[in-house]
Design a protein around this motif. Structure first.
Motif, PDB file in Angstrom:
ATOM      1  N   THR A 121     -13.247  30.167 -51.119  1.00 59.06           N
ATOM      2  CA  THR A 121     -12.857  29.966 -52.514  1.00 59.06           C
ATOM      3  C   THR A 121     -13.530  30.985 -53.422  1.00 59.06           C
TER       4      THR A 121
ATOM      5  N   GLU B  92      -1.095  31.907 -43.996  1.00 58.35           N
ATOM      6  CA  GLU B  92      -1.831  30.898 -44.761  1.00 58.35           C
ATOM      7  C   GLU B  92      -2.706  31.556 -45.828  1.00 58.35           C
TER       8      GLU B  92
ATOM      9  N   GLU C 220      -0.629  33.177 -48.702  1.00 52.95           N
ATOM     10  CA  GLU C 220      -0.087  32.199 -49.653  1.00 52.95           C
ATOM     11  C   GLU C 220      -1.200  31.582 -50.500  1.00 52.95           C
ATOM     12  N   MET C 221      -2.386  31.455 -49.906  1.00 51.30           N
ATOM     13  CA  MET C 221      -3.519  30.962 -50.680  1.00 51.30           C
ATOM     14  C   MET C 221      -3.872  31.943 -51.798  1.00 51.30           C
TER      15      MET C 221
ATOM     16  N   SER D 226      -1.886  34.101 -53.095  1.00 50.93           N
ATOM     17  CA  SER D 226      -0.764  34.089 -54.034  1.00 50.93           C
ATOM     18  C   SER D 226      -0.955  32.994 -55.084  1.00 50.93           C
ATOM     19  N   ASP D 227      -1.470  31.841 -54.655  1.00 49.29           N
ATOM     20  CA  ASP D 227      -1.749  30.746 -55.613  1.00 49.29           C
ATOM     21  C   ASP D 227      -2.819  31.172 -56.622  1.00 49.29           C
ATOM     22  N   PHE D 228      -3.881  31.835 -56.146  1.00 41.86           N
ATOM     23  CA  PHE D 228      -4.932  32.316 -57.035  1.00 41.86           C
ATOM     24  C   PHE D 228      -4.361  33.283 -58.083  1.00 41.86           C
TER      25      PHE D 228
ATOM     26  N   ARG E  82      -1.269  33.535 -59.143  1.00 37.52           N
ATOM     27  CA  ARG E  82      -0.392  32.853 -60.105  1.00 37.52           C
ATOM     28  C   ARG E  82      -1.215  32.225 -61.228  1.00 37.52           C
ATOM     29  N   LYS E  83      -2.371  31.656 -60.841  1.00 40.05           N
ATOM     30  CA  LYS E  83      -3.243  31.065 -61.871  1.00 40.05           C
ATOM     31  C   LYS E  83      -3.794  32.125 -62.805  1.00 40.05           C
TER      32      LYS E  83
END
Length: 912
Positions: free
Chosen positions: A419, A447, A450-451, A453-455, A457-458
Motif C-alpha cells: 500500500t 492483479e 488493476e490495483m 489502476s485503482d490508485f 483513479r483516486k
C-alpha cells in the motif's frame, strides 16, 4: 586489480571484437557510391550476380561487403531507412551465428535484413523466428518489401494455414514464423506417411528475434503433440470437493517450486474424507490401487492453493486461460499438463476438458540445435551469456548504440508494504502527468496492474492498462505510450515488438484515425497534419524529460527488468527509470534476504517512509542471480533428459524417412521376420542348453500366434542332435514361402504400399507408447537418488533398455500382422479414411506444470499426420469444376488443399 587496469586501457574482449569488425564495415561503406549509381533494375539484378559467384566457388563471407551494401541501398529506396554502421556490425555478428545484443530502439528488425538477405542468396532457406504471430506477419509484410525488391520470395507461417500453404511458405527464400509453429510443424512432419506431405525443407539458417525469450524463458517447456484420452471429469470434481475442505494446517506449501505435501495428520484426514466420498480402494491412500487418486489429489491441492486467479490464469468465456508469466499475455488454447489444467477447471466450476496422451515431443534446445547455423538478436542477453554458449554454442556480442544513452537510472526505493509503495508510485505518476512527461509502468501480474489502476483513479490520473484482459489493443496502446501526458500500465514488456516513440507513432495514428479516409489528396493532407502534430508533441515531451519508466517490483530475472528499463532512452532520447520495492514483493519474500533484514525494515521504517541504498539494490541483484541460476539448472536438467530421448527420436525419424523414401521395403520386412524368428527360438531354446530344457510348448504357441503357419516342430524334435539354428532356418524358410504365396495373389505395387503403411503405423503406435513410458519413468527416477544412484544415469540406462525392447516389439508386431492377416485389395474410390480426433499442440513444463497448449483447428488440417488415421471424407471428387491447384506441384497422394479431407487425386485432382 590488474584485470580492471587492462580493461580500462585495452577495453573488454567484447570491445576488441567489435572494433575488429570496423575493417569490414569500412569495406561495406566503400561500395556505397557504386550502389547509389545503380538503377532499380540493376540493384535487383545484384542478387542473381551474387548467386552466380557462389556457384563459381565464392563463399558468403566473400560477397558479404557487397551484399550488405546492396541491402543498405535497397532499404533506403524501399523503406526510407539507411542502416547505421553499428547496425552493419550487428548484421555481421548474426551472420556468424552469434547473438547481437542491441538496446531497444536500435532497429534490430532492420539489422536482421542484412544477415537474412546474405544467407537467403544461397536459396537454401532462412527462417526468421519471432515471439508471436503479430510480429511474424508484421515483419514479413514490412521487411518483405525489401526482400521482394531484391528478387527474393517471402513466406510467413501463422496458425490455421493449410498444409499446401505451409509448404509454399517453407519453400520461400525467407520464412517468418514463431518458434512454436516451426517446432510443431517439425513434429507433425515426422508423423506423416508420405514425403510429399511434409512441409519443412532441410534446416539451413535461422535468426531468432528476442532470442533470450525464446531460447531461455520458453526453453524450459518442451513442445508436445497429444491426443485425447478418457474423460475423468467426475473424478476431478469429486477430488476438488474434498480438497476445498482441507484445513491449511494439514499441508505444507513451497512457493518456490509450487509444490504441496500433506502432513501425517493431513494424510489421515484425507484418507477418511476420500473413503467417505467413495474414492478410496481400501483404507490406505498409498496402496497401488489408489495411485490415480493420489495423482488427482496432488493436482487439486496445487490448483486450489498455489495457482491464483488473475495472476496465474483468468476465467474468460467459461474457460480457464493461462497467463504467460514472462509477457503477461493470455495464452488462449494453451493448457497445463498432467491433469493440472483439469484440476483448475474443477476449482473454478467450468467445463472440464479431457486429458491428453503424448504422441510426439521435442525441446526448443534440441530443435534449434538442428540448424547448422543459428543467429539471434535481443536487447538483453549478456546476463545469460554462459547458458547461450553451454547449450547452443552461441557467443553474445554487445553492439554499441548509434547515439550515447541519455537515460538516468535512479536507485531502487524500498517500502514496508504494498500500500505504501503503490501510494508513492501514484504520487510520482501524478507529478509526471501534470508536467506532461509520459510514464510507462511495469507490473508483474494483472492483479497488481488493476490495483495500481485503482490508485491512479483516486489521484485523478487518466491512464491506459495493458494486460492479458486487453490483449487485442496491445500494439496500439504501446505505440502511443510516448505521447504527451500518457500514462500506460503494462504487465511485463517482454517481446512486445512495438517501439515507443516520443510524441506518438505515426503509423498507428494513421491506422486509428484515418481508417475510413480513402487514398487521395485529402488523406495525404491528413497524414501530413498528423506528422506535424507528432513533431510538435515530441519537442514538448523532450522538454519534459522524455519517457519515465517505473517498475512496481523486481522480476525474478534481471533481463525482464532491463527490457522494461530499455523502453526509455531510445536513440539518444532523454529518459528516466526507477524501481519501487517492498517486503511483500514475491522476490523479496521468497528469495530475498533473511528474516533479520525483514525485522530491521519493519522496526526502522515508519508507514509511508522509504529508504534507498546501493547495498539493498545489491542484495536484490544477488537474489535475482540465485533465481536465474536455479532456473538455468531446471533448463539444463530438461536438456539432459531430452538428450536421451533426442538420440532415440533421431533414430525413429530417420527410419521413418528411409521407409518413406524407399521404393520397396521388402528386404526390411524380411529382415524383421528373420530377427523375430531368431528371438522366438532363442527365447524357447536358449543357446548352450539341452533339448530337454527347451520350452517346446512356448515355441509352438509363439510360432502359431506370431507366424500363423503350421510347423512340424514335434517331428523336428525327433531328430538327433537338433540345433536351435536348424529350427530357426526351417522356420524362416516356411515363413518366406508362406509370404511369397500370399504376395503372389496381390498386386505388387499395392503390396508395397501396404507394407509401408503397416510398418509406419506400428512404428508410430509403439513410439507413442514409448513416449508415455519415458514420461512416467522421468517422474519416478528421482527416487533412485535415495539409493545413492544418479537419476540421469539411471534414466539413460532404463531408457536404452526400453528402446531396445520397443524395437523388438515393433519387429514382432509387423511380422505378426503381415503373416497372419488376410488382405483383399479394394478400389481406391471405395476407401474412406476414419475420422481424425482433435489433436492438441502443447508446450509443457515437466517440472512446474506450465503449459502452452493450442488446439489444432479442423481435422482436415491434420490429414496425413497419422496416415491411415485421417479425417472423414467430406466432399466428392473433383468438387468445384476446374482444378484450381493444377500446376502447383502438389503430390497426388497429398491432402487436397481445399480442406475436403480427401487425397488430392480423389478430389480436385481427380480430373487430371
Amino acid at each position: 586489480m590488474f584485470g580492471a587496469v587492462a580493461k580500462a586501457i585495452f577495453g573488454s574482449s567484447n570491445d576488441r571484437y567489435v572494433k575488429s569488425l570496423d575493417k569490414i564495415v569500412r569495406r561495406i561503406a566503400a561500395y556505397e557510391p557504386a550502389m547509389q549509381s545503380l538503377s532499380d533494375e540493376e540493384l535487383t539484378a545484384q542478387t542473381q550476380l551474387f548467386r552466380n559467384r557462389l556457384a563459381q566457388g565464392e563463399t558468403l563471407d566473400d560477397i558479404l561487403p557487397e551484399a550488405f551494401a546492396t541491402c543498405r541501398e535497397a532499404s533506403k529506396r524501399v523503406l526510407g531507412m539507411r542502416h547505421f554502421d553499428v547496425q552493419m556490425i550487428g548484421g555481421i555478428v548474426m551472420h556468424r551465428g552469434e547473438i547481437a545484443e542491441m538496446r531497444t530502439g536500435e532497429g534490430k528488425t532492420l539489422v536482421a535484413t542484412l544477415a537474412t538477405y546474405l544467407n537467403a542468396i544461397e536459396g537454401k532457406g532462412v527462417h526468421v523466428v519471432t515471439v508471436n504471430d503479430y510480429l511474424a506477419k508484421r515483419d514479413a509484410e514490412w521487411m518483405g518489401q525489401l526482400y521482394k525488391f531484391l528478387g527474393l520470395s517471402v513466406g510467413v507461417i501463422v496458425p490455421n494455414l493449410s498444409e499446401y500453404e505451409r509448404r509454399e511458405a517453407y519453400n520461400a527464400d525467407i520464412t517468418y514464423a514463431t518458434n512454436n509453429e516451426l517446432g510443431f510443424d517439425y513434429l507433425r512432419d515426422n508423423m506423416k506417411h508420405e514425403r510429399g506431405q511434409m512441409v519443412h525443407r532441410p534446416f539451413n539458417y535461422a535468426i531468432v528475434d528476442e532470442v533470450d525469450s525464446i531460447l531461455i524463458d520458453e526453453a524450459r517447456t518442451p513442445l508436445i503433440i497429444s491426443g485425447p484420452t478418457d474423460d475423468k471429469s467426475d473424478l476431478y470434481i469429486a477430488v476438488d470437493a474434498v480438497v476445498k475442505t482441507i484445513d491449511p494446517s494439514l499441508y505444507e506449501a513451497d512457493e518456490k517450486t509450487k509444490n504441496i505435501s500433506l502432513t501425517e495428520d493431513g494424510v489421515e484426514w484425507v484418507e477418511r474424507a476420500l473413503e467417505t466420498a467413495g474414492l478410496l480402494v481400501g483404507s490406505n491412500l498409498y496402496d497401488i490401487e489408489n495411485t490415480m487418486v493420489v495423482h488427482h489429489l496432488d493436482q487439486a491441492l496445487k490448483a486450489n492453493v498455489m495457482f491464483k486467479r488473475d495472476i496465474d490464469y483468468i476465467v474468460k468465456d467459461e474457460k480457464v486461460v493461462i497467463i504467460d508469466e514472462f509477457t503477461g499475455r493470455m495464452m488462449d488454447g494453451r493448457r497445463w499438463s498432467n491433469g493440472l489444467h483439469q484440476a483448475v477447471e474443477a476449482k473454478e466450476g467450468v467445463r472440464i476438458e479431457p486429458e491428453n496422451q503424448t504422441m510426439a515431443s521435442i525441446t526448443f534446445q534440441n530443435y534449434f540445435r538442428m540448424y547448422p547455423k543459428l543467429g539471434g538478436m535481443t536487447g538483453t542477453a549478456a546476463t545469460e551469456a554462459a547458458e547461450f554458449f553451454d547449450i547452443y554454442k552461441m557467443n553474445v556480442v554487445t553492439i554499441p548504440t548509434n547515439v550515447p544513452v541519455q537515460r538516468v537510472d535512479e536507485e531502487d526505493e524500498f517500502y514496508k508494504n504494498t500500500t505504501d509503495k503503490f501510494g508513492a508510485i501514484a504520487k510520482l505518476i501524478r507529478e509526471k502527468y501534470e508536467s506532461g512527461q509520459p510514464v510507462l509502468v511495469g507490473t508483474v501480474s494483472i492483479e497488481k496492474s488493476e490495483m495500481l489502476s485503482d490508485f491512479l483513479r483516486k489521484e485523478g490520473v487518466k491512464h491506459a492498462v495493458l494486460n492479458a484482459r486487453f490483449h487485442e489493443m496491445e500494439a496500439h496502446i504501446v505505440a502511443q505510450a510516448g505521447r504527451l501526458g500518457a500514462v500506460t500500465i503494462a504487465t511485463n514488456m517482454a517481446g512486445r515488438g512495438t517501439d515507443i516513440k516520443l510524441g506518438g507513432n505515426l503509423e498507428f495514428r494513421v491506422e486509428d484515425e484515418l481508417r475510413d479516409v480513402p487514398e487521395g489528396p485529402e488523406r495525404e493532407a491528413a497524414i501530413a497534419k498528423i506528422a506535424a502534430e507528432i513533431e510538435e508533441e515530441k519537442a514538448k515531451v523532450l522538454a519534459a524529460g522524455g519517457l519515465c519508466v517505473i517498475g512496481t517490483e523486481r522480476h525474478e530475472s534481471r533481463r525482464i527488468d532491463n527490457q522494461l528499463r530499455g523502453r526509455s532512452g531510445r536513440q539518444g532520447d532523454p529518459g528516466l527509470s526507477k524501481f519501487y520495492l517492498c517486503l511483500e514483493d514475491d522476490l523479496l519474500r521468497i528469495f530475498g534476504p533473511d528474516t533479520l533484514f525483514a525485522r530491521m525494515m519493519n522496526s526502522n521504517l515508519a508507514d509511508g517512509e522509504a529508504i534507498g541504498s546501493k547495498w539493498l539494490s545489491k542484495a536484490i541483484e544477488t537474489a535475482q542471480k540465485k533465481v536465474e541460476a536455479r532456473n538455468y539448472d531446471i533448463r539444463k536438467q530438461v536438456v539432459e533428459y531430452d538428450n536421451v530421448m533426442n538420440d532415440q527420436r533421431k533414430v525413429i525419424y530417420e527410419q521413418r524417412a528411409d521407409i518413406m523414401d524407399a521404393e520397396t521395403i521388402g528386404e526390411v520386412v524380411e529382415d524383421m521376420r528373420a530377427d523375430t524368428i531368431n528371438a522366438i527360438v532363442a527365447d524357447a531354446c536358449p543357446p548352450g542348453s539341452y533339448p530337454e530344457q527347451w520350452d517346446v510348448e512356448q515355441l509352438k504357441a509363439r510360432v502359431d500366434g506370431v507366424l500363423g503357419i503350421p510347423a512340424p516342430i514335434d517331428d523336428w524334435l525327433q531328430e538327433d542332435q537338433l540345433e536351435p539354428e536348424t529350427i530357426e532356418e526351417r522356420l524362416v524358410a516356411l515363413a518366406d514361402a508362406h509370404m511369397a504365396e500370399k504376395i503372389s495373389n496381390l498386386d505388387e505395387s499395392s503390396w508395397r504400399g501396404l507394407e509401408k503403411s503397416v510398418l509406419l503405423e506400428r512404428l508410430d503406435h509403439h513410439w507413442k507408447e514409448h513416449l508415455a513410458t519415458l514420461d512416467a519413468l522421468r517422474q519416478v527416477v528421482f527416487l533412485r537418488a535415495y539409493a545413492q544412484k544418479t537419476p540421469i544415469n539411471e534414466y539413460k540406462q532404463e531408457a536404452f533398455g526400453l528402446f531396445e525392447k520397443m524395437l523388438e516389439v515393433i519387429r514382432e508386431d509387423v511380422t505378426r500382422i503381415l503373416m497372419t492377416a488376410e488382405f483383399r485389395m479394394r478400389p481406391p474410390e471405395d476407401f474412406q479414411l476414419p475420422e481424425l480426433p482433435d489433436f492438441l499442440t502443447s508446450h509443457i513444463d515437466p517440472f512446474t506444470g506450465d503449459d502452452d497448449t493450442q488446439s489444432v483447428p479442423g481435422a482436415a488440417a491434420m490429414l496425413g499426420a497419422l496416415g491411415a488415421q485421417g479425417a472423414a471424407q467430406a466432399a466428392g471428387p473433383g468438387q468445384g469444376g476446374a482444378d484450381p491447384y493444377a500446376g502447383t506441384g502438389i503430390s497426388r497422394n497429398s491432402p487436397c488443399p481445399c480442406g475436403s479431407g480427401q487425397k488430392y487425386k480423389h478430389c480436385h485432382g481427380a480430373a487430371d
